[in-house]
Design a protein around this motif. Structure first.
Motif, PDB file in Angstrom:
ATOM      1  N   THR A 189     -77.359 -74.520  13.120  1.00 17.33           N
ATOM      2  CA  THR A 189     -78.861 -75.412  12.940  1.00 17.33           C
ATOM      3  C   THR A 189     -79.896 -76.321  13.581  1.00 17.33           C
ATOM      4  O   THR A 189     -80.660 -75.328  14.204  1.00 17.33           O
ATOM      5  N   GLN A 228     -83.470 -67.035  11.583  1.00 17.83           N
ATOM      6  CA  GLN A 228     -84.310 -67.422  12.081  1.00 17.83           C
ATOM      7  C   GLN A 228     -83.370 -68.910  12.396  1.00 17.83           C
ATOM      8  O   GLN A 228     -83.985 -70.085  12.789  1.00 17.83           O
ATOM      9  N   CYS A 229     -82.009 -69.282  10.999  1.00 16.61           N
ATOM     10  CA  CYS A 229     -81.723 -70.468  11.344  1.00 16.61           C
ATOM     11  C   CYS A 229     -80.665 -71.025  12.395  1.00 16.61           C
ATOM     12  O   CYS A 229     -80.839 -72.533  12.628  1.00 16.61           O
ATOM     13  N   ASP A 239     -80.120 -72.205  16.059  1.00 14.34           N
ATOM     14  CA  ASP A 239     -80.110 -73.950  16.325  1.00 14.34           C
ATOM     15  C   ASP A 239     -81.638 -72.909  17.158  1.00 14.34           C
ATOM     16  O   ASP A 239     -81.448 -71.793  18.186  1.00 14.34           O
ATOM     17  N   ASP A 240     -82.468 -73.548  17.694  1.00 12.94           N
ATOM     18  CA  ASP A 240     -83.932 -72.302  18.525  1.00 12.94           C
ATOM     19  C   ASP A 240     -83.587 -73.027  19.744  1.00 12.94           C
ATOM     20  O   ASP A 240     -84.352 -72.491  20.811  1.00 12.94           O
ATOM     21  N   ARG A 241     -82.691 -73.982  20.316  1.00 13.32           N
ATOM     22  CA  ARG A 241     -82.459 -74.277  21.618  1.00 13.32           C
ATOM     23  C   ARG A 241     -81.612 -73.530  22.273  1.00 13.32           C
ATOM     24  O   ARG A 241     -81.284 -73.916  23.176  1.00 13.32           O
ATOM     25  N   LEU A 261     -82.298 -70.045  22.161  1.00 14.56           N
ATOM     26  CA  LEU A 261     -83.246 -69.207  23.103  1.00 14.56           C
ATOM     27  C   LEU A 261     -82.054 -68.187  22.890  1.00 14.56           C
ATOM     28  O   LEU A 261     -82.549 -66.780  23.449  1.00 14.56           O
ATOM     29  N   GLY A 262     -81.515 -67.378  21.292  1.00 13.19           N
ATOM     30  CA  GLY A 262     -81.736 -66.739  20.951  1.00 13.19           C
ATOM     31  C   GLY A 262     -79.874 -66.161  21.505  1.00 13.19           C
ATOM     32  O   GLY A 262     -79.667 -65.196  21.360  1.00 13.19           O
TER      33      GLY A 262
END
Length: 929
Positions: free
Chosen positions: A842, A872-873, A875-877, A879-880
């Motif tokens: 995450t 969705q958990c 890590d956003d970084r 970027l999928g």
């Protein structure tokens, strides 16, 4: 009767473009479809066969780019009849929705031929029969299970396993009175089992394994008299196994493993005469095993990792089972049978796991009678004596684990007969003698672990013929001689550890050995090569001796020989005299330097006297004001001087046990120095040095190596290898970090941490203080777990002392630290590892403080999983840019490892196996590097 079926099927669209579309195909198809329907409300009045195209008809939509029918939505039109084949003419149809009507008959399997079809809704009709297989695509299904699925009254088999379905399993399953098989395993369902599941009276096979189901078993299940297979493993079921389990007389498979069941195992299980597989492992069962002598067909029994007590019943050794696992059960030593009695009864045995108990006695000499044996695990017991030659008679043996026992004698050469052997683990015994060269006949070997014994002699070159080897550990023995050059032929090597032996000569060059970790060969002072930064002595040719009388072929040879001896004697004498003079000058020089050094350091509270080398030799002074520096391999001197070691500018970090500084040795080698802040609690110097030296022997590619120490009564320093990339914490959370970790890097970090911890646990070391700041990242990205074993320096493992020392590990601490009555075990490390896994995936801290709230990472991820939004958990970084088929199981694994109940957590070896199963090898994986 209506049924509610709502299936969104995401077929990959096949866009077919027609340059000359035949509009009348769509018209004809819909008119044929209409002809077979009853339309009491005249909803389809606008459908006219004379139209050029149907794009303006009610319920019909067309794709404007090709002017063909793409959608047919007739929900709630009160239509009845059959779904006619006319629909099959709509070759560009993407959406078909006929819900809330009165359609009857079966679903035409030819609908699968509509290659563009993406969404089908046939819910709330009176359809019957089987659902076409193509309705369940190969990609993963997600979302909640619609309750209407229970109205498919003709349904006999339902398999939705291995998907991402979540939420609670709805009630109403009793309506499937023809259901024979149901498989919802490997999803993310939560809540209880449907209370009405017993209404499926014909149900034979039920598999809800590997979900997040909880609660007790529904009472209605006792009506499943036809059930032959019940699999609920890998959930969170609680309570006791009810006595009515014995009513299910047709049960052949009962698997309730890896749950939270407790209490006694009911006696009624003994009445299941058809039972051939019983797995109750990894629960919290207490008491003793019930009498099961009537279970004459039982072939596999696994009750490992429970809290059983009392005697092991004799029936276990009379049923002639094929698989028996009694690992880690709590039965007193006096109640164990002898190993001899096992070989007398189990000629058809294929798997025997008695590990992590207190079995005693010798391995029977007639072990070879177990000719079908594939796995034998007697590790972590009190088995003594020698390894019998009969081991070689086990032609089918795949895994042999006799580690952590009291075995003596040599490894029998007869082991060559175990030709199927894949894993051989004999570490931590008292084995002596040589490694038999005959082991080369075990050509399937992938793991050869013989560390921490008393093996002697050279490493046989024949090991190089074991071309399938992945893991080799021969460390901490008394092996001598050189490493065979042929070892470079082992192209599959992942790890090769020969540290702390008496090996000598040049390290092999080529293949795996070009990148081998220095720690894997350390502790062998006579080894040389670039890896150990030790030059090999040059090989000079023998000197050419010229005889000045060589041309004299007569009697002058005798006198010439006499003069030659005098010349040699003179040269030897000169060399000896020169050496003596040199030594004398050296002694004078060293004396002067020591006097100067003591004078210049007279104002230092604890000057350092250096003592290098493998023998851990002590400082040559008894002055209590002088400290002692010991390096475990080679000598050391600090480039900046001892007085600059603990400079504030060189500080790397602080923790519960001390402050860490960066220092550089005079040879340019960087080290990390931990100044311990627990001096007042530390044991005596003797105990301290013994514990530190033991820690210094631990070498693994995923553990930070301890390279030396420094001691004075008031100052204690530990010297570690230095990793320039810093800690995992900084890479995950420092805004000034050096870039974002890719998914592949994160997965490898999780796997590496698991391997490091597993090795510690194998060495009977509990870390206690696991957190991301104690995980360093090597130059090639490999994780190295540090700060392990430091609690061994404390006088006792008091809960209060431990809690105060590791309070900085908030969020990683297992709940048992708060309970004085619960024993601290390796499972507290598994808990911390689970939180670390969630942190790595995450990118969030275990505990984050907001302005008016506190976010607990575990609770956040668990909640997201239950709500079906676990992706969705991640890590956003990223970027999928990650593999969901890896990330989601890894998250699940992290949650399981961080279970509140220690017995529900897997051990680290199991974690490694799970991670290796999760790891994907798809062609697109390179994009995630």
């Amino acid at each position: 009767m209506q049924f509610n079926l709502f299936l969104f099927l995401l077929f990959a669209p096949v866009l077919i473009h027609s340059l000359d579309p035949v509009f009348n195909d769509d018209v004809l198809g819909l008119i044929v479809f209409k002809a077979g329907l009853q339309d009491p409300k005249a909803k389809l009045l606008t459908w006219n066969e004379d139209d050029d195209n149907p794009c303006n008809w009610i319920g019909v939509k067309c794709d404007p780019t090709i002017n063909r029918v793409s959608s047919l939505v007739l929900d709630g039109f009160s239509l009845s009849g059959h779904i006619d084949q006319g629909i099959l003419r709509l070759q560009f149809l993407q959406t078909l929705s006929l819900s809330k009507n009165n359609f009857t008959g079966t679903i035409n399997p030819d609908l699968c031929h509509l290659g563009s079809l993406q969404v089908i809704d046939l819910s709330a009709n009176n359809l019957s029969g089987a659902i076409p297989e193509c309705f369940f695509p190969s990609m993963w299904l997600s979302g909640r299970l619609p309750s209407g699925i229970w109205f498919l009254r003709g349904l006999q088999s339902l398999d939705l396993s291995d998907n991402l379905l979540d939420g609670e399993i709805p009630e109403g399953i009793e309506n499937l009175y023809d259901l024979r098989e149901i498989s919802l395993n490997k999803n993310r369902f939560i809540g209880r089992l449907p209370m009405d599941i017993g209404g499926c009276l014909l149900l034979k096979s039920l598999d809800f394994s590997d979900n997040f189901l909880s609660g007790s078993l529904p009472e209605s299940m006792k009506k499943l008299a036809s059930c032959t297979s019940l699999s609920l493993q890998g959930n969170a079921f609680t309570g006791v196994i009810p006595d009515w389990i014995g009513v299910l007389k047709n049960l052949e498979i009962l698997d309730l493993s890896a749950n939270r069941f407790s209490g006694w195992i009911p006696k009624s299980i003994g009445s299941l005469q058809l039972l051939n597989k019983l797995n109750l492992s990894m629960n919290q069962f207490t008491g003793s095993l019930p009498e099961m002598i009537n279970c004459t067909k039982l072939l596999a029994l696994d009750v490992s990792h429970n809290q059983l007590a009392g005697n092991l019943p004799s029936w276990i050794f009379r049923l002639g089972m094929q698989s028996v696992s009694l690992s880690g059960i709590n039965v007193s030593r006096s109640n164990y049978p002898s190993l001899t009695s096992i070989t007398a009864s189990y000629h058809g045995l294929q798997l025997l796991d008695l590990s992590s108990n207190t079995f005693s006695g010798e391995i029977p000499s007639n072990i070879g009678v177990l000719h079908s044996l594939q796995l034998l695990n007697l590790s972590t017991n009190s088995v003594f004596g020698s390894i019998p030659a009969g081991i070689g008679e086990l032609k089918s043996l795949y895994v042999l684990d006799l580690s952590v026992n009291e075995l003596e004698g040599s490894i029998p050469s007869e082991i060559e007969g175990a030709v199927s052997l894949n894993v051989l683990r004999l570490q931590m015994n008292f084995l002596t003698g040589k490694i038999p060269s005959e082991i080369e006949k075990c050509s399937a070997l992938t793991s050869l672990i013989l560390s921490q014994n008393n093996l002697t002699g050279s490493i046989p070159a024949s090991i190089a013929n074991l071309t399938n080897l992945h893991y080799v550990d021969l460390s901490l023995n008394e092996l001598s001689g050189s490493l065979p050059k042929e070892l470079t032929n082992l192209s599959h090597l992942v790890s090769f550890n020969v540290s702390y032996n008496r090996l000598q000569g040049e390290l092999p060059v080529g293949g795996f050995f070009n990148t081998i970790s220095p720690s894997s060969v350390s502790g062998n002072p006579s080894l040389c090569g670039s890896i150990v930064n030790r030059a090999c002595p040059a090989v000079h040719p023998k000197p050419l001796v010229l005889n000045p009388n060589s041309s004299d072929s007569t009697g002058g040879s005798s006198s010439a020989n006499h003069r030659h001896k005098k010349i040699i004697l003179s040269i030897s004498a000169l060399i000896a005299i020169g050496a003596a003079a040199f030594i004398a000058l050296g002694v004078v020089a060293v004396t002067v330097l020591n006097i100067h050094a003591r004078s210049s350091m007279s104002h230092s509270a604890a000057p350092i006297i250096f003592s290098g080398g493998e023998d851990f030799s002590c400082s040559p002074t008894n002055d209590p004001n002088y400290g002692k520096l010991v390096m475990f391999s080679g000598d050391a001197d600090f480039a900046a001087g001892a007085h600059n070691l603990l400079n504030k500018d060189s500080e790397l970090g602080r923790g519960g046990f001390g402050v860490v500084y960066h220092a550089v040795l005079r040879d340019g080698h960087s080290v990390a120095i931990k100044k311990l802040t627990i001096s007042s609690l530390i044991k005596s110097q003797e105990d301290f040095e013994r514990e530190v030296k033991n820690l210094g022997k631990i070498r693994h590619q995923n553990l930070v190596a301890l390279e030396g120490y420094y001691w004075t009564p008031s100052l204690h320093l530990l010297i570690y290898e230095y990793e320039s990339r810093g800690s995992l914490f900084k890479l995950l959370h420092d805004e000034h970090g050096r870039g974002i970790l890719s998914w592949r890097q994160r997965f490898n970090i999780v796997l590496g941490m698991a391997k490091g911890l597993a090795y510690l646990h194998q060495m009977n070391i509990i870390h206690y203080n696991l957190k991301s700041s104690n995980v360093l990242i090597g130059s090639s990205g490999e994780p190295k777990v540090g700060d392990f074993g430091l609690v061994r320096l404390l006088p006792n493992l008091d809960h209060c002392v431990l809690s105060s020392k590791i309070q900085s590990a908030l969020g990683y601490m297992a709940p048992e630290f708060a309970c004085r009555t619960v024993k601290i075990t390796e499972k507290c490390d598994v808990y911390g590892f689970g939180i670390l896994v969630l942190e790595v995936v995450t990118g969030k801290r275990p505990v984050e403080y907001m302005e008016d709230d506190v976010v607990i990472l575990y609770d956040m991820v668990r909640g997201a999983l239950e709500e079906g939004r676990v992706e969705q958990c991640v890590d956003d970084r990223l970027l999928g840019n990650f593999l969901a088929e890896e990330a989601i199981p890894v998250i699940k694994l992290g949650l399981i490892c961080a279970s509140q109940v220690p017995s529900n957590r897997p051990d680290m070896n199991e974690v490694i196996n799970i991670l290796e199963l999760i790891q994907c090898h798809s062609e697109g994986q390179e994009e995630l590097e």
